[in-house]
Design a protein around this motif. Structure first.
Motif, mmCIF file in Angstrom:
data_model
loop_
_atom_site.group_PDB
_atom_site.id
_atom_site.type_symbol
_atom_site.label_atom_id
_atom_site.label_comp_id
_atom_site.label_asym_id
_atom_site.label_seq_id
_atom_site.Cartn_x
_atom_site.Cartn_y
_atom_site.Cartn_z
ATOM 1 N N HIS A 6 -2.474 -74.224 -17.895
ATOM 2 C CA HIS A 6 -1.411 -73.376 -18.446
ATOM 3 C C HIS A 6 -0.050 -74.067 -18.360
ATOM 4 O O HIS A 6 0.967 -73.416 -18.120
ATOM 5 N N GLY A 7 -0.045 -75.359 -18.542
ATOM 6 C CA GLY A 7 1.222 -76.081 -18.576
ATOM 7 C C GLY A 7 1.917 -76.171 -17.235
ATOM 8 O O GLY A 7 3.135 -76.396 -17.173
ATOM 9 N N GLY A 8 1.163 -75.983 -16.157
ATOM 10 C CA GLY A 8 1.727 -76.111 -14.817
ATOM 11 C C GLY A 8 2.490 -74.908 -14.330
ATOM 12 O O GLY A 8 3.144 -74.976 -13.282
ATOM 13 N N LYS A 9 2.406 -73.781 -15.052
ATOM 14 C CA LYS A 9 3.223 -72.624 -14.693
ATOM 15 C C LYS A 9 2.458 -71.309 -14.804
ATOM 16 O O LYS A 9 1.648 -71.120 -15.710
ATOM 17 N N PHE A 10 2.747 -70.397 -13.869
ATOM 18 C CA PHE A 10 2.425 -68.994 -14.071
ATOM 19 C C PHE A 10 3.393 -68.438 -15.106
ATOM 20 O O PHE A 10 4.586 -68.752 -15.092
ATOM 21 N N ASP A 11 2.897 -67.594 -15.975
ATOM 22 C CA ASP A 11 3.809 -66.896 -16.878
ATOM 23 C C ASP A 11 4.507 -65.745 -16.172
ATOM 24 O O ASP A 11 5.707 -65.528 -16.364
ATOM 25 N N VAL A 12 3.767 -65.026 -15.335
ATOM 26 C CA VAL A 12 4.334 -63.903 -14.587
ATOM 27 C C VAL A 12 3.760 -63.905 -13.183
ATOM 28 O O VAL A 12 2.541 -64.045 -12.999
ATOM 29 N N VAL A 13 4.619 -63.751 -12.188
ATOM 30 C CA VAL A 13 4.212 -63.496 -10.801
ATOM 31 C C VAL A 13 4.807 -62.143 -10.416
ATOM 32 O O VAL A 13 6.022 -61.945 -10.503
ATOM 33 N N LEU A 14 3.947 -61.244 -10.016
ATOM 34 C CA LEU A 14 4.350 -59.879 -9.682
ATOM 35 C C LEU A 14 4.245 -59.691 -8.175
ATOM 36 O O LEU A 14 3.165 -59.840 -7.597
ATOM 37 N N LEU A 15 5.372 -59.355 -7.541
ATOM 38 C CA LEU A 15 5.443 -59.280 -6.089
ATOM 39 C C LEU A 15 6.097 -57.983 -5.636
ATOM 40 O O LEU A 15 6.939 -57.420 -6.338
ATOM 41 N N GLY A 16 5.713 -57.538 -4.459
ATOM 42 C CA GLY A 16 6.423 -56.467 -3.773
ATOM 43 C C GLY A 16 7.161 -57.047 -2.583
ATOM 44 O O GLY A 16 7.290 -58.267 -2.436
ATOM 45 N N MET A 17 7.633 -56.175 -1.709
ATOM 46 C CA MET A 17 8.289 -56.615 -0.484
ATOM 47 C C MET A 17 8.140 -55.531 0.561
ATOM 48 O O MET A 17 8.262 -54.341 0.252
ATOM 49 N N GLY A 18 7.872 -55.924 1.797
ATOM 50 C CA GLY A 18 7.747 -54.976 2.879
ATOM 51 C C GLY A 18 9.067 -54.725 3.577
ATOM 52 O O GLY A 18 10.041 -55.467 3.394
#
Length: 243
Positions: A134-146
């Motif tokens: 994928h061209g060396g990249k995530f298109d989307v990273v979805l994160l939360g936070m505690g």
């Protein structure tokens, strides 16, 4: 190069998750339109119950060609696939079983290995192969936070934060939040993202959000500061927390 940053505050959790789901759908659709496919890293927690059902149902469901989306997980509790604490299980129940994603395009953390180190090596290899495709990249990273400032399974001052720079997945032992053993993508992996979304709700996280967004701070105390994708865009989508 410092990533772009957008901060958006919403009056209610419902507004927050609707906006976050719409942004995820738009980013994945744009990636597919530009490159013919998309790579996303998903997280668990409240995202599985509040955000993923929105992606799995109209109108957002129809905005994404799930047949060309590949799915990894930002982290996973080291429990079996059928355990109620397993993020892949929860994500399957609320999203993946309801969209036409290809089974061979979904890559859960292989928690069926007895040795977590072996699982982390395999996930590193799978992540590396998918990034290369994928061209060396995530298109989307979805994160939360505690409330403590952790994201994925990257906890403040934990030894996992200072592992080898070329590792894409790491074992997290003695996690301060149960279960004690987890697998997490590393900052090196997450920093390949074109777009990172931090989706944060709950008044108990107000101090952690303030620390994350302050002009200065120690990334080892606030692991979200380690997520700085070059030429990427970070979105902080938060529920108003002053009530």
């Amino acid at each position: 190069m410092t990533p772009q940053r957008t901060i958006a505050i919403y009056d209610s959790a419902d507004d927050l998750y609707r906006a976050a789901a719409a942004l995820v759908a738009a980013q994945l659709a744009a990636a597919i339109n530009e490159r013919g496919r998309a790579l996303v890293a998903l997280s668990g927690g409240s995202l599985t119950t509040r955000l993923y059902p929105l992606l799995a149902n109209p109108p957002l469901r129809e905005q994404i060609d799930w047949s060309v989306v590949s799915v990894l997980f930002a982290d996973e509790r080291y429990v079996p696939f059928d355990d109620a604490e397993n993020t892949y299980r929860a994500t399957r129940q609320t999203l993946l079983d309801h969209v036409p994603v290809q089974a061979e395009h979904v890559f859960p953390v292989p928690t069926y290995y007895r040795d977590p180190e072996q699982a982390a090596v395999i996930y590193h290899q799978q992540t590396a192969a998918l990034l290369a495709a994928h061209g060396g990249k995530f298109d989307v990273v979805l994160l939360g936070m505690g409330p403590d400032g952790h994201t994925a399974s990257l906890f403040p001052r934990h030894p996992a934060l200072t592992g080898p720079a070329d590792r894409l997945a790491v074992v997290v032992r003695d996690a301060p939040k149960p279960p004690p053993i987890r697998i997490s993508l590393t900052p090196a992996a997450l920093n390949t993202a074109r777009t990172v979304l931090f989706v944060v709700s709950g008044a108990d996280k107000a101090a952690a959000v303030a620390a994350a967004l302050a002009e200065t701070g120690d990334p080892l105390d606030q692991p979200t500061r380690l997520i700085q994708p070059e030429q990427g865009h970070i979105y902080w989508l938060c529920q108003r927390m002053n009530e």
